[in-house]
Every structure is written in structure tokens, then in C-alpha cells.
Design an enzyme around this catalytic site. Structure first.
Site, PDB file in Angstrom:
ATOM      1  N   ARG A 113       0.577  -1.501   0.054  1.00  0.00           N
ATOM      2  CA  ARG A 113       0.113   0.338   0.426  1.00  0.00           C
ATOM      3  C   ARG A 113       0.658   1.196  -0.017  1.00  0.00           C
ATOM      4  NH1 ARG A 113      -4.693  -1.655   4.304  1.00  0.00           N
ATOM      5  NH2 ARG A 113      -5.510  -3.537   2.804  1.00  0.00           N
ATOM      6  N   ARG A 148       2.168   1.383   9.879  1.00  0.00           N
ATOM      7  CA  ARG A 148       1.947   1.408   8.542  1.00  0.00           C
ATOM      8  C   ARG A 148       2.839   2.017   7.661  1.00  0.00           C
ATOM      9  NH1 ARG A 148      -2.928   3.574   8.284  1.00  0.00           N
ATOM     10  NH2 ARG A 148      -2.917   4.098  10.419  1.00  0.00           N
ATOM     11  N   GLU A 162      -6.512  -0.527  15.783  1.00  0.00           N
ATOM     12  CA  GLU A 162      -7.283  -1.520  14.682  1.00  0.00           C
ATOM     13  C   GLU A 162      -6.176  -3.019  14.283  1.00  0.00           C
ATOM     14  OE1 GLU A 162      -7.967  -2.102  10.559  1.00  0.00           O
ATOM     15  OE2 GLU A 162      -8.394  -0.117  11.087  1.00  0.00           O
ATOM     16  N   SER A 171     -10.149  -6.158   9.496  1.00  0.00           N
ATOM     17  CA  SER A 171     -11.470  -5.145   9.787  1.00  0.00           C
ATOM     18  C   SER A 171     -12.389  -6.710   9.157  1.00  0.00           C
ATOM     19  CB  SER A 171     -11.161  -3.960   9.082  1.00  0.00           C
ATOM     20  OG  SER A 171     -12.038  -3.253   8.510  1.00  0.00           O
ATOM     21  N   ARG A 195       1.527  -6.246  12.817  1.00  0.00           N
ATOM     22  CA  ARG A 195       0.065  -5.707  13.660  1.00  0.00           C
ATOM     23  C   ARG A 195      -0.349  -6.557  15.013  1.00  0.00           C
ATOM     24  NH1 ARG A 195      -3.935  -0.772  11.984  1.00  0.00           N
ATOM     25  NH2 ARG A 195      -2.362   0.435  10.473  1.00  0.00           N
TER      26      ARG A 195
END
Length: 424
Positions: free
Chosen positions: A260, A275, A347, A350, A389
Site C-alpha cells: 500500500r 503503517r 485496529e 477489519s 500488527r
């Protein structure tokens, strides 16, 4: 992708749905294009029918040796008009499809109204954050002190937002991924899948990454996209297919690298692994009948929550509000794991139900036994979990005063007997 017929039949509901998403588009604008498009379609069909009639009449006149110049002139005019109608239809189809494909999914009535992540609503909480008799560190502090997390070396190779893991931390990330795959395949009924990490435009379009979010992904010089998640490849396996209903549900899981650009995250989480441009993720995708997708979302969310419970990591689950939910989702549950180094929940998964939104883009359908008519499948996706994560969460929750990390019991079988990760 939206159904223009549904919009024609439910303009007020559509306008309300788009207003909830803060979209300025209206049903009236879309229907104006659709009316013009259908008008041209009707005229086109009438001209084709007239051309066929004229062709027959010209043939009859020629057989009789009579003059057909007037009809020939009309035929010439029709040829030009038919071409204009075809070009006009193509332009209006493209305009309508572009608008429909750029609009987000219609939200479930249960989605709470809110501006951003602060308005998400907690629906579940598990575990109690542990008490430390020392000041808990953040993961990058722990990793650097261990000598096993190197951002500087990664930056030499690739720039910012990359990391090199070594030794015990590299082994721990691998163990986490294997543990997740085993859990989802052995207990949760997902089929382990290895997919490509390079895809064409149509695959990215099918799951909603294109055209709206092109800048969030990486593209190669020969027109392949690096997948931002294996949701893209797992879901697109059914693109263009008509599935026998007896084969549903289909449940797939995959471990892949994800890529990403993080185009919209400037200044956020600039330190550490939260991130990254490249990260590992175990994904879960389901393809189900329309009436079963709500139940499947609850099931999928529990599968993700179970990973954290087996690892002994405190978490909370929230339902995303209107201002925070993703483009393709109609309803999403985020699972947030407790990070003692940050002193807050972040988070880690999801889980979303997209209903038939992606299926329409992919033309993925199913047919019940004995039924000639097909229906669009419903597709769902969820992180099961983001491996990097999860590594962060284990490091911070299992850190010890001397800088070492205890290995969670669930991971010990994957760590070759290693119970504590000590500094190098």
C-alpha cells in the site's frame, strides 16, 4: 457497483443512502443519463428495424427493375444515424458506468451515524490490559533494543515505511502467520489458498480498489498492480462465474505480502511498523447466498476475535460509523487490540460485508437447483489477522523488564521450543 434499475425504482432511498455517505450525486442526475441512454437505445433499435425493412424493399424493387434511388439514399442516411446512435450509447454507457462504479456501497441501517473513528460504537470487549511494574515500551523500542528490528537498514534498501526483522522476531512473525492459517483451516473451515500478488486492472476494479483508489496502490511499469490485500485475489476467483448454490458457502484464507502506498497517511504512525508499504496479512474471504451474508459477517468477526483470544491479547470490537466505513462495505466490524506501549487500542482486523456490491462489479452469481434465474452472490472479507500488527501486539503485551519477550503459549509449538526472545 449499483443497480440503475434499483435506483430508478427507489430514488429517495438512494439519495438518502448517498447523503449518509456524504456524496453529492443524486438519483435524478443518474436517471437523466439513463433516460437519454435508453432513448438512444430505442431509436437505435427502430433504425435497425427500418434498415432491415428498406433492404427488403430495395431487393423487391430491383427484382422488378424499378428505381430504388430514394430508398438507397435513406439507407445511406440510416447508416450514419445508426453509427451516431451507437457512439452516443457507448459514451452514455461509459459515463453512467463511471459514475456508478465511483459511488460507495449503500450502508446497512445498523451502521451508526458519525464523522470519523471517534464515533465508532463498541460492541464487544475481551480481556483486561495487563499491569506492568515498569514503563512498557512501544514495539519499535523493544525491537531495536533486541537488535532484531532494523528500520535504518530497510531505509537504505527501500526508503521509509519498511523494516527488516531478524532472529527471534522474524521467527515470531512466521509463527504467528502459521498459527493463524492453522486455526482458520482446521477449526474455522477456510480453505488455504496461495494466490498471485500481481493482478490486472479488472481484478482491482472487481473488489472496488479501482477506479477511485488507484493512488493508494502500487503499479508496475507493465501494468500489473501489487495487491493491497489478498481480498482482491481471493474474491476475484469467482469473477464471471455462475456457482452452483450447493457449493456455497465458499471460504478462503491466504497469507500474502500486501502493498500500500499509504498516500493519505502523511505524518501518521511515522515510527515503527503500524503503517508500512509492505506487510504480511492473513485474509479471510467468504462467498455466500444473499440471505446468509449478515450471519456470515458475525461468524467471520468471531474467527478473527478467536485469534486474539488464543494469544491472550486484550481487544475490543467496534462497528464502524458512516464517516469511517470503507468504500465497498455496507457494514464493518473493526477489532482493536490493546497496545500497552501506546496505552490505547489499535485496529488489527477489519471484517466487512459488501453484500452484492463487489459481485455486480465482478458479475459473480449463483443458481439454485432447478432454477433458471441467477442471483448475485454476497461477498465478505476480513483480516485474520494483520500479521505485522499482531507481532506488535505480542511484543508490547508480552514484554518483560529486561527487554525480552515471552512467547505466548499458543505459539510455542511453532517456535521450536523457544519460550523467551532475548536480546541478541
Amino acid at each position: 457497483m449499483h443497480d440503475i434499475k434499483w435506483i430508478r425504482d427507489n430514488p429517495e432511498a438512494f439519495d438518502a443512502a448517498m447523503a449518509a455517505r456524504k456524496q453529492e450525486i443524486t438519483a435524478e442526475r443518474l436517471m437523466d443519463i439513463d433516460v437519454e441512454r435508453r432513448k438512444l437505445m430505442t431509436e437505435h433499435q427502430e433504425m435497425l428495424a427500418r434498415r432491415k425493412t428498406i433492404s427488403g424493399e430495395i431487393g423487391m424493387l430491383r427484382k422488378k427493375g424499378e428505381n430504388a434511388d430514394e430508398l438507397m439514399a435513406e439507407m445511406g442516411s440510416l447508416k450514419d444515424n445508426i453509427k451516431d446512435a451507437e457512439d452516443g450509447q457507448a459514451a452514455l454507457n461509459e459515463q453512467l458506468d463511471l459514475l456508478l462504479s465511483s459511488l460507495p456501497n449503500i450502508l446497512d441501517p445498523e451502521v451508526p451515524v458519525g464523522a470519523d473513528e471517534e464515533d465508532n460504537v463498541e460492541v464487544n470487549r475481551w480481556g483486561t490490559p495487563g499491569a506492568f511494574d515498569f514503563q512498557p515500551l512501544e514495539h519499535f523500542e523493544i525491537g531495536e533494543k533486541l537488535g532484531m528490528m532494523d528500520f535504518e537498514a530497510a531505509a537504505k534498501l527501500s526508503g521509509s515505511r519498511f523494516v527488516i526483522l531478524r532472529g527471534g522476531l522474524a521467527k515470531l512473525e512466521r509463527a504467528l502467520a502459521q498459527f493463524m492459517l492453522d486455526l482458520h483451516t482446521n477449526e474455522h473451515g477456510y480453505e488455504e489458498t496461495i494466490t498471485p500478488m500481481l493482478v490486472r486492472d479488472e481484478a482491482m476494479f472487481g473488489t472496488g480498489q479501482l477506479p477511485k483508489f488507484a493512488e493508494d496502490s502500487f503499479k508496475t511499469t507493465n501494468d500489473y498492480w501489487l495487491i493491497p490485500t489478498s481480498e482482491v485475489t481471493l474474491t476475484n476467483q469467482v469473477a464471471g462465474e455462475i456457482i452452483d448454490q450447493a457449493k456455497l458457502p465458499l471460504r478462503y484464507t491466504a497469507l500474502t505480502q500486501c502493498f500500500r502506498s499509504e498516500a493519505g497517511s502523511a505524518g501518521r504512525d511515522t515510527r515503527g511498523m503500524i503503517r508500512q508499504h509492505q506487510f504480511s496479512k492473513v485474509e479471510m474471504v467468504s462467498v455466500v447466498e444473499a440471505e446468509k451474508s449478515d450471519e456470515e459477517l458475525s461468524r467471520k468477526t468471531r474467527c478473527a476475535e478467536t485469534v486474539l483470544e488464543r494469544l491472550g491479547l486484550p481487544y475490543r470490537t467496534v462497528i464502524l460509523c458512516t464517516g469511517d466505513i470503507g468504500f465497498s462495505a455496507c457494514k464493518t466490524y473493526d477489532i482493536e487490540v490493546w497496545l500497552p506501549g501506546q496505552g490505547r487500542y489499535r485496529e488489527i482486523s477489519s471484517c466487512s460485508n459488501t453484500r452484492d456490491f463487489q459481485a455486480r462489479r465482478m458479475n459473480a452469481r449463483y443458481r439454485a437447483a432447478g432454477d433458471k434465474k441467477t442471483q448475485f452472490v454476497h461477498t465478505l472479507n476480513g483480516s485474520g489477522l494483520a500479521v505485522g500488527r499482531c507481532l506488535i501486539a505480542v511484543m508490547e503485551n508480552y514484554q518483560q523488564a529486561d527487554g525480552s519477550i515471552r512467547v505466548p503459549d499458543a505459539l510455542k509449538p511453532y517456535m521450536g521450543g523457544l519460550e523467551v526472545i532475548n536480546p541478541r
